[in-house]
Design an enzyme around this catalytic site. Structure first.
Site, PDB file in Angstrom:
ATOM      1  CE  LYS A  38      -3.474  -2.805   0.133  1.00 37.05           C
ATOM      2  NZ  LYS A  38      -2.850  -4.052   0.584  1.00 37.05           N
ATOM      3  CE1 TYR A  80      -8.403 -10.015   3.724  1.00 35.47           C
ATOM      4  CE2 TYR A  80      -9.251  -9.923   5.974  1.00 35.47           C
ATOM      5  CZ  TYR A  80      -8.410  -9.444   4.986  1.00 35.47           C
ATOM      6  OH  TYR A  80      -7.573  -8.401   5.267  1.00 35.47           O
ATOM      7  CE1 TYR A 125      -5.030  -9.106   1.503  1.00 38.20           C
ATOM      8  CE2 TYR A 125      -4.050  -8.679   3.655  1.00 38.20           C
ATOM      9  CZ  TYR A 125      -5.056  -8.475   2.741  1.00 38.20           C
ATOM     10  OH  TYR A 125      -6.100  -7.655   3.058  1.00 38.20           O
TER      11      TYR A 125
HETATM   12  C1  LIG Z   1      -3.577  -5.336   0.503  1.00 40.13           C
HETATM   13  C2  LIG Z   1      -2.630  -6.445   0.427  1.00 40.13           C
HETATM   14  C3  LIG Z   1      -2.572  -7.300  -0.695  1.00 40.13           C
HETATM   15  C4  LIG Z   1      -3.540  -7.228  -1.822  1.00 40.13           C
HETATM   16  O1  LIG Z   1      -3.357  -6.108  -2.650  1.00 40.13           O
HETATM   17  P1  LIG Z   1      -4.582  -5.590  -3.500  1.00 40.13           P
HETATM   18  O2  LIG Z   1      -4.031  -4.477  -4.284  1.00 40.13           O
HETATM   19  O3  LIG Z   1      -5.637  -5.175  -2.521  1.00 40.13           O
HETATM   20  O4  LIG Z   1      -5.075  -6.720  -4.338  1.00 40.13           O
HETATM   21  C5  LIG Z   1      -1.606  -8.280  -0.720  1.00 40.13           C
HETATM   22  N1  LIG Z   1      -0.744  -8.439   0.295  1.00 40.13           N
HETATM   23  C6  LIG Z   1      -0.776  -7.650   1.390  1.00 40.13           C
HETATM   24  C7  LIG Z   1       0.185  -7.922   2.480  1.00 40.13           C
HETATM   25  C8  LIG Z   1      -1.715  -6.628   1.488  1.00 40.13           C
HETATM   26  O5  LIG Z   1      -1.746  -5.860   2.587  1.00 40.13           O
END
Ligand SMILES: *Cc1c(COP(=O)(O)O)cnc(C)c1O
Length: 320
Positions: free
Chosen positions: A49, A253, A279
């Protein structure tokens, strides 16, 4: 291809390193694996992000905003990085969080508070509705809010990952496939648009973290088209050509299974690299399965794009 003229602040430590994974590769029978360390983007423990926020914060500045507002899960990496970016550039930050506060804040939630964010808990109300209400109240109250969309995945935010593709190209390592975690789709859309704009042939292969493939493919195709427009192209993207693997959703999730546990443990013990439970742990579990099933052949050169999230590890004591 014209470079984008969109405003951008600089806060990420770029380029993030690309490293081979020699011990992990050997343990998996000699596949050729590299990792791109977007867990090391440098802003309050990093993550994907931060790149998006370079464009979103610049937009907030251009709009003369004073308060950044976004939403997410209690362990949202996006919210933590938004709070850090707000602190770094002198904005107030309001985070709309799903559910109710836990008795002890930990992981990302602890950091949200440390970074000075104001937390708004949704309880059982719809987060998107609470977000809109919070935004309207902030506006009425003269706080000049700027709304950062879920996951930072507006075209402006996603654009950062088109630029990240160009950054990776400049690092001189050619791969056949890039594997990573996809959720709100901005990272993937940026990569897809960037690959086409900057002519990178590698497959952009997403492991879905929470959405069925068809849904995420459609979202990514639309968003990639919007990103392409921002970087001076007029491109249409076919949803069926967007690669999303949704075989690893498991219990949904943030629900940890033995698959994520194994992948997180393997990266830690083979390479000293920390993944996250939500993730990258899921994406790495997918990667392992693709290698073991030979869907990824031993000759293929693969980049695992680490998108961050490690602070959430500390909220998952049942990891071990
Ligand atoms: C937000 C996030 C993702 C996913 O990214 P998107 O752009 O929302 O698809 C992947 N890995 C981590 C660690 C994240 O925080």
């Amino acid at each position: 291809m014209a470079t984008t003229a969109l405003p951008r602040v600089r806060m990420a430590h770029l380029p993030t390193p690309v490293e081979p994974l020699p011990r992990l590769s050997a343990a998996l029978g000699g596949v050729r694996l590299w990792i791109k360390r977007d867990d090391q983007t440098g802003l309050a423990l990093g993550g994907n992000k931060t790149r998006k926020l370079e464009y979103l914060v610049a937009q907030a500045q251009a709009d003369d905003a004073r308060t950044l507002i976004t939403r997410g899960a209690p362990q949202s990496n996006h919210c933590r990085q938004t709070a850090a970016a707000a602190a770094r550039f002198g904005f107030d930050c309001m985070l709309v969080l799903r559910g109710s506060p836990p008795p002890q804040p930990n992981g990302n939630l602890l950091l949200d508070r440390l970074l000075g964010a104001e937390l708004v808990w949704c309880g059982d109300r719809d987060p998107e509705m609470v977000l809109r209400e919070t935004f309207d109240e902030a506006q009425t109250g003269g706080r000049r809010p700027y709304l950062i969309p879920y996951g930072g995945s507006s075209p402006t935010g996603a654009l950062a990952y088109a630029e990240a593709i160009r950054e990776f190209q400049g690092q001189g390592i050619e791969v056949d496939r890039i594997v990573f975690a996809s959720s709100s789709g901005g990272t993937q859309a940026g990569m897809v648009a960037g690959s086409r704009a900057y002519r990178m042939a590698a497959r952009i292969y997403a492991i879905s973290v929470d959405q069925p493939a068809a849904q995420l493919q459609a979202q990514v195709a639309t968003l990639a088209g919007e990103v392409a427009e921002l970087i001076g192209g007029r491109e249409a993207f076919d949803a069926s050509a967007i690669e999303v693997d949704d075989r690893f959703l498991g219990g949904g999730y943030g629900v940890l299974s033995d698959r994520e546990r194994e992948a997180i443990g393997l990266f830690a013990r083979m390479e000293g690299i920390l993944l996250d439970p939500v993730y990258t742990g899921r994406a790495a579990a997918g990667l392992l399965e693709l290698i073991r099933s030979r869907e990824i052949s031993p000759e293929e050169r693969v980049l695992f794009w680490h998108t961050g999230g490690t602070p959430a590890l500390f909220a998952y004591a049942d990891l071990l």
